[in-house]
Design an enzyme around this catalytic site. Structure first.
Site, PDB file in Angstrom:
ATOM      1  N   LYS A   1      60.641  79.602  75.845  1.00  0.00           N
ATOM      2  CA  LYS A   1      59.539  80.457  76.302  1.00  0.00           C
ATOM      3  C   LYS A   1      59.777  81.895  75.860  1.00  0.00           C
ATOM      4  CE  LYS A   1      58.981  82.328  80.984  1.00  0.00           C
ATOM      5  NZ  LYS A   1      58.518  83.648  80.774  1.00  0.00           N
ATOM      6  N   ASN A   2      61.010  82.375  76.031  1.00  0.00           N
ATOM      7  CA  ASN A   2      61.282  83.783  75.729  1.00  0.00           C
ATOM      8  C   ASN A   2      61.331  84.070  74.231  1.00  0.00           C
ATOM      9  OD1 ASN A   2      61.263  84.366  78.400  1.00  0.00           O
ATOM     10  ND2 ASN A   2      63.491  84.559  78.621  1.00  0.00           N
TER      11      ASN A   2
ATOM     12  N   ARG B   1      53.667  89.167  81.680  1.00  0.00           N
ATOM     13  CA  ARG B   1      54.272  90.412  81.260  1.00  0.00           C
ATOM     14  C   ARG B   1      54.618  90.436  79.773  1.00  0.00           C
ATOM     15  NH1 ARG B   1      56.839  94.831  83.487  1.00  0.00           N
ATOM     16  NH2 ARG B   1      58.023  95.555  81.708  1.00  0.00           N
TER      17      ARG B   1
ATOM     18  N   ASP C   1      56.713  93.280  88.896  1.00  0.00           N
ATOM     19  CA  ASP C   1      56.483  91.845  89.055  1.00  0.00           C
ATOM     20  C   ASP C   1      57.518  91.250  89.982  1.00  0.00           C
ATOM     21  OD1 ASP C   1      58.716  91.340  87.552  1.00  0.00           O
ATOM     22  OD2 ASP C   1      57.679  90.297  85.944  1.00  0.00           O
TER      23      ASP C   1
ATOM     24  N   ASP D   1      68.400  84.611  83.862  1.00  0.00           N
ATOM     25  CA  ASP D   1      67.438  83.526  84.059  1.00  0.00           C
ATOM     26  C   ASP D   1      68.091  82.228  84.551  1.00  0.00           C
ATOM     27  OD1 ASP D   1      65.338  85.115  83.400  1.00  0.00           O
ATOM     28  OD2 ASP D   1      65.008  84.293  81.409  1.00  0.00           O
TER      29      ASP D   1
HETATM   30  C1  UD1 Z   1      63.178  89.297  79.072  1.00  0.00           C
HETATM   31  C2  UD1 Z   1      62.651  87.980  79.545  1.00  0.00           C
HETATM   32  C3  UD1 Z   1      63.192  87.642  80.896  1.00  0.00           C
HETATM   33  C4  UD1 Z   1      64.685  87.693  80.868  1.00  0.00           C
HETATM   34  C5  UD1 Z   1      65.150  89.041  80.337  1.00  0.00           C
HETATM   35  C6  UD1 Z   1      66.672  89.128  80.174  1.00  0.00           C
HETATM   36  C7  UD1 Z   1      60.422  87.698  78.652  1.00  0.00           C
HETATM   37  C8  UD1 Z   1      58.980  87.765  78.942  1.00  0.00           C
HETATM   38  N1  UD1 Z   1      61.205  88.068  79.643  1.00  0.00           N
HETATM   39  O1  UD1 Z   1      62.681  90.283  79.943  1.00  0.00           O
HETATM   40  O2  UD1 Z   1      62.766  86.343  81.245  1.00  0.00           O
HETATM   41  O3  UD1 Z   1      65.127  87.559  82.195  1.00  0.00           O
HETATM   42  O4  UD1 Z   1      64.574  89.274  79.061  1.00  0.00           O
HETATM   43  O5  UD1 Z   1      67.104  88.151  79.283  1.00  0.00           O
HETATM   44  O6  UD1 Z   1      60.851  87.330  77.577  1.00  0.00           O
HETATM   45  N2  UD1 Z   1      64.467  98.142  81.305  1.00  0.00           N
HETATM   46  C9  UD1 Z   1      64.152  99.462  81.524  1.00  0.00           C
HETATM   47  N3  UD1 Z   1      63.339 100.090  80.640  1.00  0.00           N
HETATM   48  C10 UD1 Z   1      62.805  99.479  79.559  1.00  0.00           C
HETATM   49  C11 UD1 Z   1      63.125  98.115  79.342  1.00  0.00           C
HETATM   50  C12 UD1 Z   1      63.960  97.470  80.246  1.00  0.00           C
HETATM   51  O7  UD1 Z   1      64.604 100.077  82.495  1.00  0.00           O
HETATM   52  O8  UD1 Z   1      62.060 100.117  78.777  1.00  0.00           O
HETATM   53  C13 UD1 Z   1      65.352  97.434  82.255  1.00  0.00           C
HETATM   54  C14 UD1 Z   1      64.629  96.360  83.040  1.00  0.00           C
HETATM   55  O9  UD1 Z   1      63.982  96.880  84.179  1.00  0.00           O
HETATM   56  C15 UD1 Z   1      65.767  95.422  83.401  1.00  0.00           C
HETATM   57  C16 UD1 Z   1      66.675  95.508  82.174  1.00  0.00           C
HETATM   58  O10 UD1 Z   1      66.343  96.723  81.520  1.00  0.00           O
HETATM   59  O11 UD1 Z   1      66.470  95.905  84.505  1.00  0.00           O
HETATM   60  C17 UD1 Z   1      66.539  94.327  81.219  1.00  0.00           C
HETATM   61  O12 UD1 Z   1      65.224  94.217  80.798  1.00  0.00           O
HETATM   62  P1  UD1 Z   1      64.820  93.515  79.422  1.00  0.00           P
HETATM   63  O13 UD1 Z   1      66.032  93.048  78.711  1.00  0.00           O
HETATM   64  O14 UD1 Z   1      63.878  94.423  78.720  1.00  0.00           O
HETATM   65  O15 UD1 Z   1      64.082  92.232  79.900  1.00  0.00           O
HETATM   66  P2  UD1 Z   1      62.615  91.804  79.574  1.00  0.00           P
HETATM   67  O16 UD1 Z   1      62.346  91.924  78.101  1.00  0.00           O
HETATM   68  O17 UD1 Z   1      61.680  92.472  80.542  1.00  0.00           O
END
Ligand code: UD1
Length: 420
Positions: A22-23, A94, A118, A307
């Site tokens: 999915k990711n 998202r 979320d 996850d």
């Molecule tokens: C993606 C996956 C999610 C998975 C995660 C970690 C999708 C849709 N989602 O989420 O299922 O759990 O990777 O493998 O593919 N952060 C910030 N600022 C930003 C970006 C991130 O503060 O601009 C923080 C987030 O709040 C979080 C952390 O960084 O605490 C990790 O986020 P990120 O790796 O970006 O995860 P997602 O891409 O949202």
């Protein structure tokens, strides 16, 4: 409202097939809009989020077909595409935010509804924005939309991400491959799904060095070409089936896996006492006793995946001994722990740590699946709880697991989808 009715089930035994991740698939679908023509993705999972992304791409002007029998998605991208992603879709999923990089790269502009918080946490976008600004974008928000413009086109830049965010890495890389000149992106996420995206971009004509490492060197190209790509296997779904085998003291062979993407997960699962054999794209997981509790700390890849954290808390809840589970990525991921406590688990949260004291028996009850992984984990707990467990909010599980109930019943579980 739909729910899963879960009865205590004996050891789960048999074979299960893992689809594409999915990711990864959602990001590959987003990347397809960077090239005019027909992109084909194979090994596509049959999940709700793929349908939402398909709808988003259709609204941008693409023709999208999902053939369930061949697990293939085709995306026909026209010469001119729209640049807006509306709130009704972004709020449902998202990952819609991953069209941002491709849209600014292709159109020089993007209007994306802000996703808001979320179920698993606040999930900022600051790192995405900082990266895109370095590449020449102006970013502001207006009426709930993120408005991104690159009036003078994108140009290469040296970028160091504050944190190896999966989403920010994807957006920055997808924008940089079509920017003018060279980019050096440091502290990028190294998840197998990022590697998958980079591999597909290279097939499309992108120039990326350092794939799989923390630094990506990108030389911008003028245009990308459509391609055909096989989605990387879903290591989270594979891990969920492995944990199901361990919790129910069963014996499951999981097909279609890439074990090398799961090194730390498999090491932790072996620490529970499970026997795990891996041959090519197959994993066999068997367990003959009650599992031993294991400590977990979630971190960006190659650390333990967030996850799989809820599933591991469910496992630890019925293990011998106590464990400490530390969540470093999403602050609200422990919401599900309160639901697990309704099944009698002995769990105590202190900040981003969760102390789990294993019990030999959980007790069936109605519980709410607060997000995709939480829902799956509560079903696993229900399989080893006495009496009946009802897991509600199952639409979350449908977002991430293909044919979850059918796969479970195929392994001998007593699980049904019911109307509540
Ligand atoms: C993606 C996956 C999610 C998975 C995660 C970690 C999708 C849709 N989602 O989420 O299922 O759990 O990777 O493998 O593919 N952060 C910030 N600022 C930003 C970006 C991130 O503060 O601009 C923080 C987030 O709040 C979080 C952390 O960084 O605490 C990790 O986020 P990120 O790796 O970006 O995860 P997602 O891409 O949202």
């Amino acid at each position: 409202m739909e729910a899963f009715r879960v009865e205590r089930s004996g050891p789960l035994k048999g074979e299960v097939h893992v689809p594409g991740a999915k990711n990864s698939v959602l990001k590959l679908m987003a990347a397809s809009i960077m090239a005019e023509g027909l992109t084909t993705l194979t090994n596509v999972p049959e999940i709700l989020d793929v349908e939402i992304m398909a709808e988003l791409l259709r609204r941008l002007g693409c023709k999208v077909e999902h053939d369930l029998t061949t697990a293939t998605v085709t995306i026909d991208v026209p010469a001119k595409i729209g640049h807006k992603a509306d709130y009704d879709l972004v709020r449902k999923m998202r990952a819609s935010i991953s069209v941002l990089g491709p849209l600014v790269a292709r159109c020089g502009e993007a209007d994306i509804a802000l996703p808001g918080g979320d179920a698993i946490g606040s999930r900022g976008l600051d790192i995405h924005m900082q990266g895109l600004e370095k590449l020449g974008c102006h970013v502001h928000s207006e009426h709930g939309y993120l408005i991104v413009r690159a009036e003078n086109g994108l140009h290469g830049a040296n970028i160091a991400l504050d944190f190896p965010s999966v989403g920010a890495t994807e957006n920055v890389v997808m924008a940089a491959v079509l920017a003018k000149g060279n980019s050096n992106v440091d502290n990028v996420a190294r998840e197998p799904e990022i590697v998958d995206l980079c591999n597909m971009l290279v097939k499309m004509g992108a120039k990326i060095n350092g794939i799989g490492s923390s630094v990506l060197e990108i030389t911008g190209v003028e245009k990308l070409n459509p391609t055909t790509h096989h989605v990387v296997p879903d290591r989270i779904v594979a891990g969920t089936w492995a944990i199901a085998a361990i919790m129910t003291q069963g014996d499951i062979t999981i097909h279609g896996v890439k074990p090398s993407d799961m090194d730390l997960v498999l090491e932790k699962l072996r620490d529970t006492g499970a026997e795990i054999k891996s041959v090519d794209d197959r994993l066999n997981v068997s367990m003959h006793t009650r599992p031993k509790a294991v400590d977990i700390v979630t971190l960006p890849y190659p650390g333990f995946p967030t996850d799989l954290q809820p599933q591991m808390i469910a496992l630890n809840a019925i293990a011998t001994g106590s464990s400490m589970v530390t969540e470093n990525l999403f602050e609200a991921r422990f919401r599900f722990v309160n639901e697990l406590a309704r099944l009698g688990a002995d769990v105590k949260i202190n900040g981003h740590h969760c102390l789990v004291r294993g019990k030999d028996q959980l007790s069936g009850a109605p519980v709410e699946g607060t997000d995709v992984r939480a829902g799956a984990s509560l079903v696993l707990a229900g399989l080893v709880a006495d009496d009946v467990t009802y897991v509600t909010e199952v639409h979350h599980v449908d977002r991430g697991y293909s044919n979850f109930v059918e796969n479970l019943t195929g392994l001998g579980a007593n699980v049904k989808r019911v109307e509540m």
